[in-house]
Every structure is written in C-alpha cells, then in structure tokens.
Write an enzyme that holds these catalytic residues in place. Structure first.
Site, short mmCIF file in Angstrom:
data_model
loop_
_atom_site.label_atom_id
_atom_site.label_comp_id
_atom_site.label_asym_id
_atom_site.label_seq_id
_atom_site.Cartn_x
_atom_site.Cartn_y
_atom_site.Cartn_z
N GLU A 186 0.58 -1.08 -0.27
CA GLU A 186 -0.06 0.31 0.11
C GLU A 186 1.03 1.10 0.09
OE1 GLU A 186 -2.89 0.54 3.42
OE2 GLU A 186 -3.21 2.49 3.01
N GLU A 203 4.60 5.08 3.71
CA GLU A 203 4.22 6.53 4.09
C GLU A 203 5.71 7.24 4.00
OE1 GLU A 203 0.90 8.20 4.88
OE2 GLU A 203 2.42 9.68 5.01
N ASP A 208 9.36 7.52 0.07
CA ASP A 208 8.60 8.24 -0.65
C ASP A 208 8.30 7.85 -2.16
OD1 ASP A 208 7.37 10.18 -2.78
OD2 ASP A 208 8.68 11.79 -1.44
N ASP A 253 -3.30 11.76 -3.10
CA ASP A 253 -3.43 13.62 -2.77
C ASP A 253 -3.77 13.67 -5.15
OD1 ASP A 253 -2.91 13.74 -0.52
OD2 ASP A 253 -0.88 13.63 -1.51
N ASP A 289 -12.17 10.21 -3.56
CA ASP A 289 -13.62 10.77 -3.49
C ASP A 289 -13.03 11.76 -4.82
OD1 ASP A 289 -11.11 11.89 -2.35
OD2 ASP A 289 -12.39 13.79 -2.18
N THR A 322 -11.51 3.48 4.88
CA THR A 322 -9.60 4.06 5.31
C THR A 322 -9.81 5.66 5.94
OG1 THR A 322 -9.63 5.83 3.38
CG2 THR A 322 -8.76 3.84 2.87
N GLU A 323 -10.10 6.13 7.29
CA GLU A 323 -9.65 7.41 7.74
C GLU A 323 -10.64 8.35 6.55
OE1 GLU A 323 -6.52 6.14 7.92
OE2 GLU A 323 -6.02 6.01 10.10
N GLU A 350 -11.48 7.74 3.47
CA GLU A 350 -13.41 7.28 2.96
C GLU A 350 -13.73 7.33 4.08
OE1 GLU A 350 -12.35 3.51 1.99
OE2 GLU A 350 -14.34 3.28 1.88
C1 LIG Z 1 -5.01 11.87 1.96
S1 LIG Z 1 -3.67 10.97 2.56
C2 LIG Z 1 -5.02 9.31 2.88
C3 LIG Z 1 -4.55 9.20 3.23
C4 LIG Z 1 -4.60 7.14 3.23
N1 LIG Z 1 -4.99 6.33 2.54
C5 LIG Z 1 -6.27 7.27 3.85
O1 LIG Z 1 -7.13 7.01 2.95
O2 LIG Z 1 -7.16 7.61 4.70
C6 LIG Z 1 -2.77 10.93 1.32
C7 LIG Z 1 -1.65 9.93 2.14
O3 LIG Z 1 -0.35 10.20 1.84
C8 LIG Z 1 0.76 9.99 1.77
N2 LIG Z 1 1.76 10.56 0.37
C9 LIG Z 1 1.80 11.28 -0.69
N3 LIG Z 1 2.34 10.65 -1.48
C10 LIG Z 1 3.28 10.03 -1.41
C11 LIG Z 1 4.14 9.86 -1.41
N4 LIG Z 1 4.86 10.44 -2.89
N5 LIG Z 1 4.93 8.34 -1.11
C12 LIG Z 1 4.71 8.04 -0.04
N6 LIG Z 1 3.67 8.71 0.64
C13 LIG Z 1 2.54 9.88 0.31
C14 LIG Z 1 0.59 11.74 2.39
O4 LIG Z 1 1.62 11.54 3.49
C15 LIG Z 1 -0.29 11.08 2.96
O5 LIG Z 1 -0.34 10.29 4.41
#
Ligand SMILES: C[S@@+](CC[C@H](N)C(=O)[O-])C[C@H]1O[C@@H](n2cnc3c(N)ncnc32)[C@H](O)[C@@H]1O
Length: 216
Positions: free
Chosen positions: A47, A72, A99, A121, A157, A195-196, A198
């Site tokens: 994931e 993450e 990353d 994002d 979403d 997910t959170e 979601e």
């Molecule tokens: C909008 S949140 C969604 C979190 C979770 N998947 C959820 O659905 O509740 C996006 C997450 O992806 C992480 N993220 C964004 N770009 C990333 C990257 N290039 N590598 C690793 N994590 C990343 C962000 O730090 C954030 O915690």
C-alpha cells in the site's frame, strides 16, 4: 510547544516499534519475504500512502496469509500507523517510511502481487497531474515489480482524479475490473474496508469511486 515535543518524540516512539520497520529498507529490494521472515511463496501486498494505518492494519488482520507492506512519507503519520500495528501485534504488517517517487528502488521484478492506493492527493487545484500516484510514469514504475495478473486497487473521492486514473490504467496495459462510482452502495461494499479519509468523505455524503486494475 506541544507539537514540538511530539515531533522530538518521534525517534523514541519509532524505536519502541522497531520490529515493524527497517533501518535501510532499500536493502530489502528483491528479498522482502525473507527479510520479514516469510516463505518464498507468500503473496506480497503493498500500500502506498497508508496514512495513519486504519486500512493496512485491518487488511493485514483479515489476510493473515499475506505479507503486507505499507509505505508512507510523513514521519508523524507513519509513526501513528506503526504504533497501531504494534498495538494489534500483527505479525504480517511492515512499514516503509519513504517516498513513492523512489518506489522502484524498494522492490524488484515480480515481487509484488497486489497494490493499494487509497485517496492519494488529487493535485487538481495545483494542476499537477504528473504528481498523481496513478500517472502513467508511476504505473510504469509499478510495472517494474508487479507481474501480469497482479492488481492495483484504487479508491478516491475525487471524480477528476478517478477519470484521469481510469485512462492512465487503460493506456498503460491494465484491464479495469470491479469499477464503481458509488462503492458503499455497490456489490463490492461487503468486502470493503474503509480508510480514514474514506470515512471522512462518506460522512460528508461524497460517493466513493473505486476500481481494480489488472495488469494484462
Ligand atoms: C489524503 S491522505 C490518505 C491517507 C489514507 N490512504 C486514507 O485513505 O485515509 C494521502 C497520504 O499519502 C501520503 N503520500 C502522499 N504522497 C506520497 C508519496 N509520494 N509517498 C508516500 N506517501 C505519500 C501522504 O503523506 C498522506 O498520508
């Protein structure tokens, strides 16, 4: 002040859960099963952007025969996920604090059986589609470590990101399955783990879009 103290505590709290993560995860490329103490035929699920870990902990618990790796990039966020997994004593869940832009350095050819990207994002306001984790350049990187028949399950979403992602998947050699624009009122909801983000979007009345892309 409170936040400063919380940030200073991250290394100490990470250390308490050190069995969940690796000092140098790049060394595990091609050896994740072995590094985590699993047999060579155990499926590996990955994931990206796991957030605070609600989804990955429940997925690992529901799928004990799978080695689940969650990535993450935000230190305080991955810490929350790691502590959740530690508390639940899940033997099959490990983390990469890293990353996804560098994902090709972490996994080797055919190493991953199923990927999950949830509520990444959307980069719509900034108009930077190349940063989306479903952009074709990312899919090309993923294809370096998944195999024909491997799946990428994707939830969002965001309508614009969803339509964009469907196109990117199709044009990158994936077949679209289990496609819905209203997951929570679909046949796929019975096996869905929220997910959170979601849950947050569902509470706002926003329909969740989801698809599973299978590499041809
Ligand atoms: C909008 S949140 C969604 C979190 C979770 N998947 C959820 O659905 O509740 C996006 C997450 O992806 C992480 N993220 C964004 N770009 C990333 C990257 N290039 N590598 C690793 N994590 C990343 C962000 O730090 C954030 O915690």
């Amino acid at each position: 002040m409170g936040r400063m103290r919380a940030k200073r505590n991250i290394p100490i709290r990470m250390e308490r859960c050190h069995e969940r993560w690796f000092d140098d995860p790049l060394l595990n490329k091609g050896h994740w099963r072995e590094a985590c103490g699993f047999a060579a035929d155990v499926p590996v699920w990955l994931e990206i952007g796991c957030g605070k870990g609600k989804f990955c902990t429940q997925m690992a618990q529901a799928n004990p025969d799978v080695l689940y790796i969650a990535m993450e990039k935000e230190p305080s966020v991955v810490l929350a996920a790691i502590e959740k997994a530690h508390e639940m004593e899940l033997p099959n869940l490990f983390f990469i604090k890293g990353d996804a832009n560098l994902i090709e350095n972490y996994f080797d050819k055919d190493e991953v059986d199923h990927m999950f990207i949830n509520f990444c994002d959307p980069w719509t306001r900034q108009n930077k589609p190349k940063r989306r984790l479903t952009y074709r350049d990312f899919l090309t990187k993923y294809k370096g470590f998944i195999k024909p028949g491997s799946k990428i399950s994707f939830k969002t979403d965001n309508d614009e990101l969803f339509d964009f992602s469907l196109k990117e998947f199709e044009e990158s050699g994936f077949e679209l399955t289990c496609l819905t624009r209203d997951l929570h009122n679909s046949e796929y909801d019975s096996s869905n783990i929220r997910t959170e983000f979601e849950q947050k979007f569902a509470d706002q009345g926003i329909n969740i879009k989801s698809v599973t892309a299978v590499l041809k």
